[in-house]
Design an enzyme around this catalytic site. Sequence first.
Site, short mmCIF file in Angstrom:
data_model
loop_
_atom_site.label_atom_id
_atom_site.label_comp_id
_atom_site.label_asym_id
_atom_site.label_seq_id
_atom_site.Cartn_x
_atom_site.Cartn_y
_atom_site.Cartn_z
CG HIS A 169 -1.92 -0.99 1.39
ND1 HIS A 169 -2.04 -1.78 2.50
CD2 HIS A 169 -2.92 -1.36 0.55
CE1 HIS A 169 -3.08 -2.61 2.35
NE2 HIS A 169 -3.63 -2.37 1.17
CE LYS A 214 -14.26 -7.51 5.58
NZ LYS A 214 -13.76 -7.24 4.26
CB SER A 246 -4.30 -6.65 4.76
OG SER A 246 -3.92 -5.42 4.23
#
Length: 166
Positions: free
Chosen positions: A19, A43, A130
């Site tokens: 990222h 979520k 991730s």
Amino acid sequence: MSKTIAVVPGSFDPITKGHLDIIKRSCGLFDEVHVSVLNNSKKTGFFSIEERLTLIEEAVKDLPNVKVDYFSGLLVDFCERIGAKQIVRGLRAVSDFEYEMQLTSMNKKLNDDIETLYMMTNNQYSFISSSMVKEVAKYGGDVSSIVSKNVELALKEKFKELEQEE
Ligand code: PNS
């Protein structure tokens, strides 16, 4: 001329060096780059939104034209609110392509004024996600080359907390 504002959106749970590579390269292309975390009420992430924002802020502190924020709802509406005309996404591999194409097509349908630009992730980070970072960290693997120091420490801390709760 008005300043160019781009959004690098994502879940960033947590932010990785992949990222960061995309964010740094975007900084050279736009006047202002927003690293914007999706606040998804349906979520719950591994790190809370506040934790993710703090980790990102620490990791980008040397990049003067970066702003860190979060959004709920549609990405294109958020872009409109902050005056961003570009969305930047990283592409790691062909497997990313289908999802990204759907996302871009939908965003374009929702707001034709906003363009999505794709950057190939640096080869060195093309395998990172991730989820993989969390999996490796969970079992004590070394993630120091794929996340920044603050994220590495936060992962250790979080897994320790979770262990103590069990
Ligand atoms: O890091 P991610 O999880 O791949 O990022 C996905 C993200 C946050 C860019 C995407 O889920 C998103 O923009 N969500 C907000 C809702 C939205 O605008 N969806 C687009 C139309 S389906």
